[in-house]
Structure formats: C-alpha cells, structure tokens
Design a protein around this motif. Structure first.
Motif, PDB file in Angstrom:
ATOM      1  N   CYS A   1      66.035  29.591  20.933  1.00  0.00           N
ATOM      2  CA  CYS A   1      67.127  28.623  21.049  1.00  0.00           C
ATOM      3  C   CYS A   1      66.688  27.200  20.721  1.00  0.00           C
TER       4      CYS A   1
ATOM      5  N   VAL B   1      68.089  33.484  26.412  1.00  0.00           N
ATOM      6  CA  VAL B   1      68.498  34.889  26.434  1.00  0.00           C
ATOM      7  C   VAL B   1      67.256  35.723  26.156  1.00  0.00           C
ATOM      8  N   ARG B   2      66.762  36.419  27.177  1.00  0.00           N
ATOM      9  CA  ARG B   2      65.464  37.095  27.063  1.00  0.00           C
ATOM     10  C   ARG B   2      65.393  38.082  25.911  1.00  0.00           C
ATOM     11  N   GLN B   3      66.498  38.784  25.651  1.00  0.00           N
ATOM     12  CA  GLN B   3      66.486  39.795  24.596  1.00  0.00           C
ATOM     13  C   GLN B   3      66.351  39.191  23.203  1.00  0.00           C
ATOM     14  N   ASN B   4      66.589  37.886  23.081  1.00  0.00           N
ATOM     15  CA  ASN B   4      66.543  37.232  21.767  1.00  0.00           C
ATOM     16  C   ASN B   4      65.142  36.790  21.352  1.00  0.00           C
TER      17      ASN B   4
ATOM     18  N   ASP C   1      70.157  28.201  29.012  1.00  0.00           N
ATOM     19  CA  ASP C   1      69.228  29.242  29.448  1.00  0.00           C
ATOM     20  C   ASP C   1      68.793  30.062  28.240  1.00  0.00           C
TER      21      ASP C   1
ATOM     22  N   ARG D   1      60.414  32.691  30.450  1.00  0.00           N
ATOM     23  CA  ARG D   1      61.799  32.228  30.331  1.00  0.00           C
ATOM     24  C   ARG D   1      62.193  31.321  31.493  1.00  0.00           C
TER      25      ARG D   1
END
Length: 250
Positions: free
Chosen positions: A46, A74-77, A72, A54
C-alpha cells in the motif's frame, strides 16, 4: 546484558555475509519485533515501505497526522519480504531463496504470516480466512457467529451474526483480527478478555451493548433478598401501609 548484546551483534554481522549457507534454524528468535519473532520483514504494497510486521505498519500508518492518509495493511496483499539474515528481498515463501533459513518456523502462504514462536499453536482457519492461535483441536468455527470459539462454547453460547466483526465495546479495537484474547459473554456479545476483567474489577457486571448480566448474579440476588428479609420495616411505613388498608375498606 552486554554479553547478550555482543552475541546478537556478532550474529547480525555473520548474517550479513550471505555467501555462507545457513542452517534453517539459524537466527531463530533473534529477529522480529514486539509482536512476532521472525526472520523477515514485509514490504507493504500500500505504501511500498518495509516494516517488521503488519501491526508495526498499522501502528505507523494510523499515527500519520493527516487522517486521510491513515490505513491498514491487507495481509493477503503482501508479495515481497526481506530476509533478516541475508537482507535479500524476495517473493513470499517460508525459506529464504538466498541463504536457506526459515524466515518463520510457522508460515502461512494465505495470510503471508511468519512466526518463530510455534508454542502459540498457530493454525489457519479457512472459514475466518485468517490465522488463529491456540491449537486447531481446541477451537471450532461457529458459522452463525462467523468466528472461532473455544470448544467449551460449542452448543453453549448465544449466537450473534458476525459477533467479532465489531469493535470491542470498551477499548474500540476491532475484534476479528485482534491479537488480544477475546471473551464471549452469556448474551453472545464479545469483548477483549482484558477489558472484561477490568469491568469486573470495577464492579461493572452488565454488557456494555445490551445491559444483560455478564456473569451469574444469582449469589448477589440471594444475598440481597436475605438482607431485605432481615431488615425490619420502619414503624412509619408500617403505619402508612395499615392506613392504606383501612381506606380501601371504606
């Protein structure tokens, strides 16, 4: 203290030489942050900056002076990580492509999550879509509530749809992916265990959301009934009651 600091310094200096093949356990528990012990950092897609995890990113991003810039991760990204041993940036994977160490003893490719401390008994819940701690065999996923609960609550809790996809009613931290332990109350609403214990210590026994009792209050009600029955009614109230009775007969 000095010896420990010197040992870590020597390990980090040795780690800088990426030409030396490493055992997979090399550097275990020597790297990480206040949230996790791990041997890599993540590049946040991001903002394209590198952070230990994170949570470190979110703490930093949500303290920016401009509210519009707060966000925030996005952990999957997450796509790229940086090995803390050899400093090589690479695609997300458990093992460093350059020095061969495990960047996390526990690794989840879905959550892009690394952690060397496997005593937490991490597991990925497909229904939640994120990793949990505490041991897969000790938890079940309630489809009605949309959350993982301890086995002790199976068929013994009040279901509330998406009960944890809300903020804690005390501290307002988002519950669903919080690293703090959560507590499900008798009414079905959820809050952090620390917040629950704080309320009990301050003699607050009602759910902040629905005002129902958070604990079994029967002993308190019995004690109150006993005190009332053991307390003699004042004379003036007795007289008023008798007068009202006489008036009703007229």
């Amino acid at each position: 203290m000095g010896g420990s600091a010197s040992l870590q310094s020597d390990s980090m200096e040795a780690a800088a030489d990426s030409s030396i093949p490493r055992d997979k356990d090399f550097g275990k528990f020597q790297f990480g942050c206040e949230h996790y012990k791990r041997r890599c950092k993540i590049r946040a897609p991001c903002c394209n900056l590198i952070f230990p995890c994170r949570h470190c990113h979110n703490d930093s991003a949500n303290s920016l002076p401009d509210p519009k810039e707060r966000h925030d991760l996005v952990r999957q990204n997450v796509k790229q990580v940086v090995c803390s041993i050899c400093q090589t940036e690479q695609e997300v994977a458990k093992v460093s492509s350059n020095c061969g160490v495990n960047m996390g003893e526990y690794f989840c490719d879905i959550c892009k999550f690394f952690d060397d401390d496997i005593s937490k008994e991490q597991f990925h819940c497909d229904d939640c879509g994120i990793c949990r701690v505490g041991g897969r065999d000790k938890f079940f996923h309630c489809q009605n509530c949309g959350a993982c609960y301890g086995m002790g609550l199976r068929d013994k809790h009040s279901c509330i749809e998406n009960s944890t996809k809300n903020s804690c009613p005390v501290c307002y931290e988002y519950l669903f992916d919080s690293v703090k332990a959560a507590h499900v109350m008798k009414c079905g609403h959820t809050m952090h265990m620390d917040c629950f214990e704080q309320m009990i210590n301050e003699n607050q026994y009602r759910c902040p959301i629905c005002a129902k009792s958070m604990v079994d209050m029967s002993p308190s009600w019995h004690l109150l009934d006993f005190e009332i029955s053991a307390t003699e009614m004042p004379v003036e109230y007795k007289f008023e009651k008798m007068s009202a009775g006489f008036n009703s007969l007229q």
